[in-house]
Design an enzyme around this catalytic site. Sequence first.
Site, PDB file in Angstrom:
ATOM      1  N   ASP A 134      -8.919  50.743 -18.477  1.00 61.16           N
ATOM      2  CA  ASP A 134      -8.270  50.768 -17.398  1.00 61.16           C
ATOM      3  C   ASP A 134      -8.426  49.556 -16.117  1.00 61.16           C
ATOM      4  O   ASP A 134      -9.297  48.819 -16.233  1.00 61.16           O
ATOM      5  CB  ASP A 134      -8.893  51.920 -15.946  1.00 61.16           C
ATOM      6  N   ASN A 154      -4.320  63.295 -14.035  1.00 60.65           N
ATOM      7  CA  ASN A 154      -3.562  63.473 -13.267  1.00 60.65           C
ATOM      8  C   ASN A 154      -1.552  63.975 -13.298  1.00 60.65           C
ATOM      9  O   ASN A 154      -1.426  62.738 -14.636  1.00 60.65           O
ATOM     10  CB  ASN A 154      -3.342  62.714 -11.921  1.00 60.65           C
ATOM     11  N   GLY A 174      -1.427  62.164  -7.938  1.00 62.18           N
ATOM     12  CA  GLY A 174      -2.051  60.539  -7.898  1.00 62.18           C
ATOM     13  C   GLY A 174      -1.881  60.361  -8.919  1.00 62.18           C
ATOM     14  O   GLY A 174      -2.381  59.381  -9.618  1.00 62.18           O
ATOM     15  N   SER A 187       0.156  57.486 -11.219  1.00 65.93           N
ATOM     16  CA  SER A 187       0.923  56.332 -11.282  1.00 65.93           C
ATOM     17  C   SER A 187       1.638  56.276 -12.127  1.00 65.93           C
ATOM     18  O   SER A 187       2.949  55.724 -12.101  1.00 65.93           O
ATOM     19  CB  SER A 187       0.251  55.955 -10.203  1.00 65.93           C
ATOM     20  N   HIS A 217      -1.467  60.616 -19.867  1.00 62.85           N
ATOM     21  CA  HIS A 217      -3.213  59.804 -19.958  1.00 62.85           C
ATOM     22  C   HIS A 217      -4.101  60.694 -19.980  1.00 62.85           C
ATOM     23  O   HIS A 217      -4.173  60.976 -18.456  1.00 62.85           O
ATOM     24  CB  HIS A 217      -3.247  58.483 -19.588  1.00 62.85           C
ATOM     25  N   HIS A 242      -8.019  60.269 -18.415  1.00 68.99           N
ATOM     26  CA  HIS A 242      -9.280  58.812 -17.889  1.00 68.99           C
ATOM     27  C   HIS A 242     -10.110  59.338 -18.855  1.00 68.99           C
ATOM     28  O   HIS A 242     -10.367  60.829 -17.977  1.00 68.99           O
ATOM     29  CB  HIS A 242      -8.653  58.963 -15.911  1.00 68.99           C
TER      30      HIS A 242
HETATM   31  P1  5GP Z   1      -2.669  57.490 -13.137  1.00 67.47           P
HETATM   32  O1  5GP Z   1      -2.629  56.558 -11.710  1.00 67.47           O
HETATM   33  O2  5GP Z   1      -1.482  57.670 -13.594  1.00 67.47           O
HETATM   34  O3  5GP Z   1      -3.293  58.803 -13.405  1.00 67.47           O
HETATM   35  O4  5GP Z   1      -3.289  55.987 -14.003  1.00 67.47           O
HETATM   36  C1  5GP Z   1      -3.251  54.900 -14.632  1.00 67.47           C
HETATM   37  C2  5GP Z   1      -3.965  54.034 -14.311  1.00 67.47           C
HETATM   38  O5  5GP Z   1      -3.337  52.941 -14.734  1.00 67.47           O
HETATM   39  C3  5GP Z   1      -4.613  53.478 -13.256  1.00 67.47           C
HETATM   40  O6  5GP Z   1      -5.662  53.792 -13.215  1.00 67.47           O
HETATM   41  C4  5GP Z   1      -4.229  51.771 -13.182  1.00 67.47           C
HETATM   42  O7  5GP Z   1      -5.141  51.523 -12.889  1.00 67.47           O
HETATM   43  C5  5GP Z   1      -4.199  51.874 -14.584  1.00 67.47           C
HETATM   44  N1  5GP Z   1      -3.407  51.039 -14.826  1.00 67.47           N
HETATM   45  C6  5GP Z   1      -2.262  50.497 -14.456  1.00 67.47           C
HETATM   46  N2  5GP Z   1      -1.735  48.796 -14.503  1.00 67.47           N
HETATM   47  C7  5GP Z   1      -2.270  48.734 -15.824  1.00 67.47           C
HETATM   48  C8  5GP Z   1      -2.188  47.840 -17.015  1.00 67.47           C
HETATM   49  O8  5GP Z   1      -1.142  47.259 -16.544  1.00 67.47           O
HETATM   50  N3  5GP Z   1      -2.876  47.837 -17.685  1.00 67.47           N
HETATM   51  C9  5GP Z   1      -4.092  48.543 -17.805  1.00 67.47           C
HETATM   52  N4  5GP Z   1      -5.521  48.341 -18.645  1.00 67.47           N
HETATM   53  N5  5GP Z   1      -4.051  49.545 -16.789  1.00 67.47           N
HETATM   54  C10 5GP Z   1      -3.065  49.935 -15.539  1.00 67.47           C
END
Ligand code: 5GP
Length: 113
Positions: free
Chosen positions: A30, A86, A92, A94, A99, A101
Amino acid sequence: MTDSLFSQIYKGQIPGKVIYEDEHCFAINDINPQAPVHILIIPKKEVAKVSDASFEEIPLLGHLIYISKKLADLNKLSNNYRLVINNGAEAGQSVFHIHVHLLGGRSFNWPPG
Ligand code: 5GP
């Protein structure tokens, strides 16, 4: 359809290192880690969120959890880690490409925020 952010990373169209890959999924660190180990396990097939998954995707969803476990072992997380998915913006999410975590290397509180 435009590739998701994660698919673009996988294809090398935007920066990011793939740290694990098999037939069905890949993993990246991440960009904004919330723990010493914070890995995202992502299916190669783009499904936006768990609530969009179909019956046919049951094996794929199981595969993501199994590979999360393998990556936890590889990172020596001593059987103590948190897996988070999420689902939906209010929960949460985004990036709208499923995916898992994998978070580890510190203690976690419950309930989460
Ligand atoms: P979500 O909020 O959808 O559960 O998790 C998305 C995750 O993707 C977040 O933890 C965020 O930090 C990560 N993320 C967003 N943009 C990038 C990126 O360009 N590269 C990587 N490696 N992670 C990203």
